[in-house]
Design a protein around this motif. Structure first.
Motif, mmCIF file in Angstrom:
data_model
loop_
_atom_site.group_PDB
_atom_site.id
_atom_site.type_symbol
_atom_site.label_atom_id
_atom_site.label_comp_id
_atom_site.label_asym_id
_atom_site.label_seq_id
_atom_site.Cartn_x
_atom_site.Cartn_y
_atom_site.Cartn_z
ATOM 1 N N ARG A 178 4.570 -0.116 -9.714
ATOM 2 C CA ARG A 178 3.453 -0.454 -10.602
ATOM 3 C C ARG A 178 2.995 -1.900 -10.511
ATOM 4 N NH1 ARG A 178 5.048 -3.050 -15.317
ATOM 5 N NH2 ARG A 178 7.311 -3.113 -15.685
ATOM 6 N N ARG A 179 3.845 -2.811 -10.052
ATOM 7 C CA ARG A 179 3.390 -4.193 -9.937
ATOM 8 C C ARG A 179 4.121 -4.895 -8.806
ATOM 9 N NH1 ARG A 179 6.096 -8.405 -14.062
ATOM 10 N NH2 ARG A 179 8.201 -7.517 -14.142
ATOM 11 N N ASP A 193 -2.896 -5.708 -9.063
ATOM 12 C CA ASP A 193 -1.522 -5.412 -9.482
ATOM 13 C C ASP A 193 -0.503 -6.392 -8.919
ATOM 14 O OD1 ASP A 193 -1.683 -4.639 -6.839
ATOM 15 O OD2 ASP A 193 -0.984 -2.581 -7.162
ATOM 16 N N ARG A 248 2.765 1.738 -3.406
ATOM 17 C CA ARG A 248 1.928 2.251 -4.501
ATOM 18 C C ARG A 248 1.973 3.776 -4.551
ATOM 19 N NH1 ARG A 248 -1.622 -1.925 -2.445
ATOM 20 N NH2 ARG A 248 -1.620 -3.696 -3.904
ATOM 21 N N SER A 249 2.051 4.403 -3.378
ATOM 22 C CA SER A 249 2.070 5.871 -3.358
ATOM 23 C C SER A 249 3.361 6.431 -3.944
ATOM 24 C CB SER A 249 1.876 6.384 -1.925
ATOM 25 O OG SER A 249 3.001 6.085 -1.118
ATOM 26 N N HIS A 306 0.831 -1.205 0.000
ATOM 27 C CA HIS A 306 0.000 0.000 0.000
ATOM 28 C C HIS A 306 0.865 1.255 0.000
ATOM 29 C CE1 HIS A 306 -3.365 2.646 0.911
ATOM 30 N NE2 HIS A 306 -2.703 3.107 1.953
#
Length: 318
Positions: A171-172, A188, A166-167, A163
């Motif tokens: 991307r994966r 993702d 992601r910020s 989490h």
């Protein structure tokens, strides 16, 4: 005979939570400073009804000395340092505190270690103090956005790390976790084997428990496959990594760097990682904040009270 519980040191700075909670049961709480003497530890727990323990190993010889013990309460999640078979043979409940909110702190610490290595914070600090300036292009720094993270273990902590990543534009996510099925993953994330995770990940993070099966899951074979310029961060368990192999991979440049919070032997006085290049180290502190300590102590007290009231506990592991 005075009824008591024992906290095997090192514990925490204050144990008033445990004292207040066990007083209605007629139990005092003693802090056992055993000074590295296992015989002194065994003597100190001999007449304890409840034993609280943090990271000190409890082997069969110490458990055999527990003449009145009803429960061993582990401050934390893992119980690999407690001889569960020996405790069960003596009718002693072993329990733990898995849900004390540490995923917040561990995830934050994982990101802190990663950023410190990726952005070369520690080496920049050292260089600036020595008078160096504008050294950026001498030590390339890759962009985080668009990169791939490999997650070994994808429980609460692994998901909290994802989490946060992601910020930053990761991307994966390539996930290796034998307890998960593909349909349980976010869009993702992909379940993969270790070989693919090593080959495609820009960041590898470890969030798995220590078991006989995954000891040294990070070894020379894994590190030989890693993507050039990758970073490895371990806030899981020390035995997941063969430290000699990791130090060699860092010295020959197969990895850009590593962030390590946990070690095979703690404190890591002889770890080869102490002399390895571009490594940021911390002292098994990823879990820590004042809030998590309070939650941990309250959770441990709750488990002890359940044992005293019912003879078992909701988080019993044996």
């Amino acid at each position: 005979m005075r009824r008591k519980a024992v906290v095997i040191l090192p514990g925490y700075a204050d144990h008033s939570i445990e004292r207040a909670g066990l007083a209605p049961f007629g139990l005092s709480v003693d802090e056992l400073d055993w000074n590295g003497d296992r015989a002194a530890m065994a003597d100190g727990v001999r007449d304890a009804e409840i034993v609280f323990v943090r990271d000190v190993p409890l082997d069969a010889s110490v458990i055999a000395a527990m003449e009145r013990c009803r429960g061993i309460v582990r401050y934390g999640v893992g119980v690999d340092t407690i001889d569960l078979v020996a405790a069960r043979s003596r009718g002693i409940v072993v329990t733990r505190v898995p849900n004390y909110g540490a995923e917040v702190e561990v995830a934050d610490h994982t990101l802190a270690l990663f950023l410190a290595v990726r952005r070369r914070i520690v080496s920049r600090d050292r260089d600036v103090r020595k008078g160096a300036w504008l050294v950026g292009q001498a030590e390339p720094i890759a962009r985080i956005a668009g990169s791939t993270a490999g997650m070994i273990g994808f429980g609460r902590i692994g998901q909290a790390v994802a989490h946060r990543l992601r910020s930053f534009g990761v991307r994966r996510f390539l996930v290796h976790d034998p307890y998960l099925k593909p349909e349980g993953l976010p869009a993702d994330a992909t379940l993969v084997d270790l070989a693919r995770l090593a080959q495609e990940s820009d960041l590898v993070t470890l969030h798995a428990p220590a078991t006989a099966e995954n000891r040294h899951i990070i070894d020379a074979a894994f590190l030989a496959r890693v993507k050039p310029g990758a970073i490895l961060v371990n806030t899981g368990r020390g035995p997941l990594i063969n430290e000699q192999d990791l130090a060699a991979a860092l010295k020959d440049g197969r990895l850009l760097g590593a962030g390590i919070d946990v070690f095979e032997t703690e404190p890591p006085l002889r770890s080869p990682l102490l002399a390895a290049p571009n490594v940021v180290l911390s002292d098994h502190a990823a879990w820590y904040s004042e809030a998590t300590v309070e939650n941990l102590q309250r959770g441990a007290l709750e488990q002890a009270v359940q044992i005293l009231e019912t003879g078992t506990a909701s988080e019993r592991v044996n």
